[in-house]
Design a protein around this motif. Structure first.
Motif, short mmCIF file in Angstrom:
data_model
loop_
_atom_site.label_atom_id
_atom_site.label_comp_id
_atom_site.label_asym_id
_atom_site.label_seq_id
_atom_site.Cartn_x
_atom_site.Cartn_y
_atom_site.Cartn_z
N SER A 1 30.05 34.34 59.29
CA SER A 1 30.08 35.70 58.77
C SER A 1 28.67 36.15 58.44
N PHE A 2 28.37 37.41 58.78
CA PHE A 2 27.09 38.01 58.40
C PHE A 2 27.32 39.14 57.40
N PHE A 3 28.40 39.05 56.64
CA PHE A 3 28.62 39.98 55.54
C PHE A 3 27.38 39.97 54.65
N PRO A 4 27.00 41.10 54.07
CA PRO A 4 25.71 41.18 53.37
C PRO A 4 25.46 40.11 52.31
N THR A 5 26.52 39.57 51.69
CA THR A 5 26.32 38.58 50.63
C THR A 5 26.06 37.17 51.15
N PHE B 1 20.57 33.73 44.15
CA PHE B 1 19.92 34.37 45.29
C PHE B 1 18.49 33.87 45.33
N PRO B 2 17.86 33.89 46.51
CA PRO B 2 16.55 33.26 46.67
C PRO B 2 15.48 33.78 45.71
N GLU B 3 15.59 35.04 45.32
CA GLU B 3 14.56 35.65 44.48
C GLU B 3 14.81 35.44 42.99
N LEU B 4 15.87 34.74 42.62
CA LEU B 4 16.17 34.49 41.21
C LEU B 4 15.03 33.68 40.58
N PRO C 1 22.15 40.29 37.81
CA PRO C 1 23.30 40.45 38.70
C PRO C 1 23.67 39.12 39.36
N PRO C 2 24.87 39.02 39.94
CA PRO C 2 25.23 37.79 40.66
C PRO C 2 24.38 37.58 41.90
N LEU C 3 23.92 38.68 42.52
CA LEU C 3 22.97 38.61 43.63
C LEU C 3 22.23 39.94 43.66
N ASP C 4 21.09 39.96 44.34
CA ASP C 4 20.26 41.17 44.36
C ASP C 4 19.71 41.36 45.77
N LEU C 5 20.46 42.11 46.58
CA LEU C 5 20.05 42.33 47.97
C LEU C 5 18.86 43.27 48.07
N ALA C 6 18.68 44.11 47.06
CA ALA C 6 17.56 45.05 47.09
C ALA C 6 16.22 44.31 47.07
N GLN C 7 16.15 43.21 46.31
CA GLN C 7 14.91 42.43 46.27
C GLN C 7 14.59 41.84 47.63
N GLN C 8 15.62 41.32 48.30
CA GLN C 8 15.40 40.76 49.63
C GLN C 8 14.91 41.83 50.59
N TYR C 9 15.52 43.00 50.53
CA TYR C 9 15.14 44.08 51.44
C TYR C 9 13.68 44.48 51.24
N GLU C 10 13.23 44.49 50.00
CA GLU C 10 11.85 44.88 49.73
C GLU C 10 10.85 44.02 50.49
N ARG D 1 23.45 18.60 53.54
CA ARG D 1 22.37 19.46 53.04
C ARG D 1 22.96 20.86 52.88
N GLY D 2 23.28 21.19 51.64
CA GLY D 2 23.91 22.47 51.37
C GLY D 2 22.91 23.61 51.31
N VAL D 3 23.43 24.82 51.41
CA VAL D 3 22.56 26.00 51.37
C VAL D 3 22.93 26.94 50.22
N TRP D 4 23.85 26.52 49.36
CA TRP D 4 24.07 27.15 48.07
C TRP D 4 24.28 28.67 48.17
N ASN D 5 25.28 29.06 48.96
CA ASN D 5 25.69 30.45 48.94
C ASN D 5 26.14 30.83 47.52
N GLN D 6 26.75 29.87 46.85
CA GLN D 6 27.11 30.03 45.45
C GLN D 6 26.70 28.78 44.68
N TYR D 7 26.36 28.97 43.41
CA TYR D 7 26.20 27.84 42.49
C TYR D 7 27.36 27.95 41.51
#
Length: 383
Positions: A182-186, A355-358, A5-14, A281-287
């Motif tokens: 913004s604190f939108f989930p993505t 996403f961080p868990e990629l 997926p483009p991002l996986d919020l479920a992994q972060q939540y775990e 120093r970027g934080v790479w919301n998107q690559y």
């Protein structure tokens, strides 16, 4: 191969599920669902993280931008300069405040405002500049603030995609007069719903925003101006307090993912990789890569994206049509060709899974699939 997926919020939540569940249940048991110590505590913690004296939480990043403009008394007859290559909300709030958005084209390397064109867009009606730290890469704030100071303009940083990013060792949202998040989930620091915040070192601005977001009241039931209802829910504040503790680690992992993408993609022709300025120093919301129009197969971005999807790799396009060409802004009189870099980039950009868990294995699959899309059939057959 597994679908990516483009991002996986479920992994972060775990990884934080026990902490979040305990915090949410605590809020529910408290009976205090709007405002209170948890919201105030998050505001204090986020202000300290960004490096400012004031933080005002609100309902969304869009509201934060609108409240910033209102707090600065920007309205009808005023002009606000921003980028045409961003999410619609950045310009939308300028219009909502009654002012006129003025677009300046982007730099082809960073996709942020082209500061070489900024001064020529300033008129006697210009009141503010809204730079966007797009995809998590900071604007050159040293140069931008110098231009703003020279012309007596306010600077409202749109940090929606860049929480934790830095320019010259200073976090975005602490450099301009106001920072909007913004604190939108993505987002890098995402709630489990909507949320936003405004940061500043000016207590008068903070006080004005606090009144505006509570319907314009500075004391209960006495209204001095027309405001709005924009609050961060207590449950979201509780979740964000937890996530804030992990943010730097998650951002470091995003940076590691970006570095690995760079290594994997560098040998592949037809791809323009994202760039990072030396002081940023970027934080790479998107690559976000670009599929050059002269790619080996001649395939355009949309064809590549469709083929990637068939191979199990999801990607996103941010953004397919620059704001100056949006139907709603037809009345501003912009024509195709006036923002050539934004217009070209909009046809080429493709944001890969980030996403961080990629995992490295998933990244290899992404790049292998992308290479397959860009390899001419004859070469593919001989491989």
């Amino acid at each position: 191969m597994n679908n990516i997926p483009p991002l996986d919020l479920a992994q972060q939540y775990e990884t934080i599920s026990e902490e979040v569940s305990k915090a949410v249940l605590g809020v529910l048991a408290s009976g205090r669902y709007i405002g209170g110590p948890l919201v105030e505590g998050f505001e204090q913690q986020f202000a300290a993280y960004v490096g400012v004296s004031e933080c005002v939480a609100c309902n969304s990043g869009t509201d934060a931008l609108y409240l910033a403009l209102r707090a600065l008394k920007i309205g009808p007859g005023d002009e606000v300069i921003t980028t045409p290559f961003t999410f619609f909300a950045t310009a939308e709030v300028i219009s909502d405040a009654g002012a006129t958005p003025v677009f300046v084209d982007i730099d082809p390397q960073t996709y942020n405002l082209n500061l070489n064109q900024l001064s020529s867009a300033i008129t006697g009606k210009t009141r503010a500049i809204v730079p966007v730290h797009l995809f998590g890469q900071p604007v050159n704030m040293t140069e931008l603030m110098a231009i703003a100071q020279q012309h007596g303009l306010a600077v409202i940083e749109d940090c929606a995609q860049a929480t934790g990013a830095e320019w010259a060792g200073q976090k975005v949202g602490s450099i301009g007069h106001i920072g909007c998040f913004s604190f939108f989930p993505t987002k890098n620091l995402g709630a489990c719903g909507d949320g936003g915040a405004l940061t500043t070192n000016d207590p008068e601005i903070a006080a004005e925003v606090r009144a505006l977001k509570e319907h314009g009241q500075k004391r209960r039931y006495y209204y001095e101006e027309i405001g709005m209802n924009s609050r961060l829910d207590t449950i979201q504040a509780a979740i964000l307090q937890i996530k804030l503790r992990y943010l730097d680690n998650w951002n470091d992992r995003r940076r590691a993912v970006a570095v690995h993408y760079d290594q994997l993609l560098s040998p592949i022709p037809g791809i323009i990789r994202p760039q990072e300025l030396s002081e940023g120093r970027g934080v790479w919301n998107q690559y976000t890569i670009r599929i050059a129009q002269t790619s080996p197969t001649g395939a355009g971005r949309d064809q590549v994206r469709e083929r990637l999807q068939q191979l199990g790799v999801s990607s996103m396009v941010y953004y397919p049509l620059p704001l100056h060409l949006q139907p709603v802004y037809k009345e501003l009189g912009y024509q195709a060709g006036q923002m050539p870099v934004s217009e070209q980039v909009a046809t080429e950009v493709l944001s890969l899974p980030m996403f961080p868990e990629l995992s490295p294995a998933q990244q290899t699959q992404v790049v292998y699939s992308l290479k397959d899309c860009l390899t001419p059939p004859a070469e593919s057959a001989n491989a």
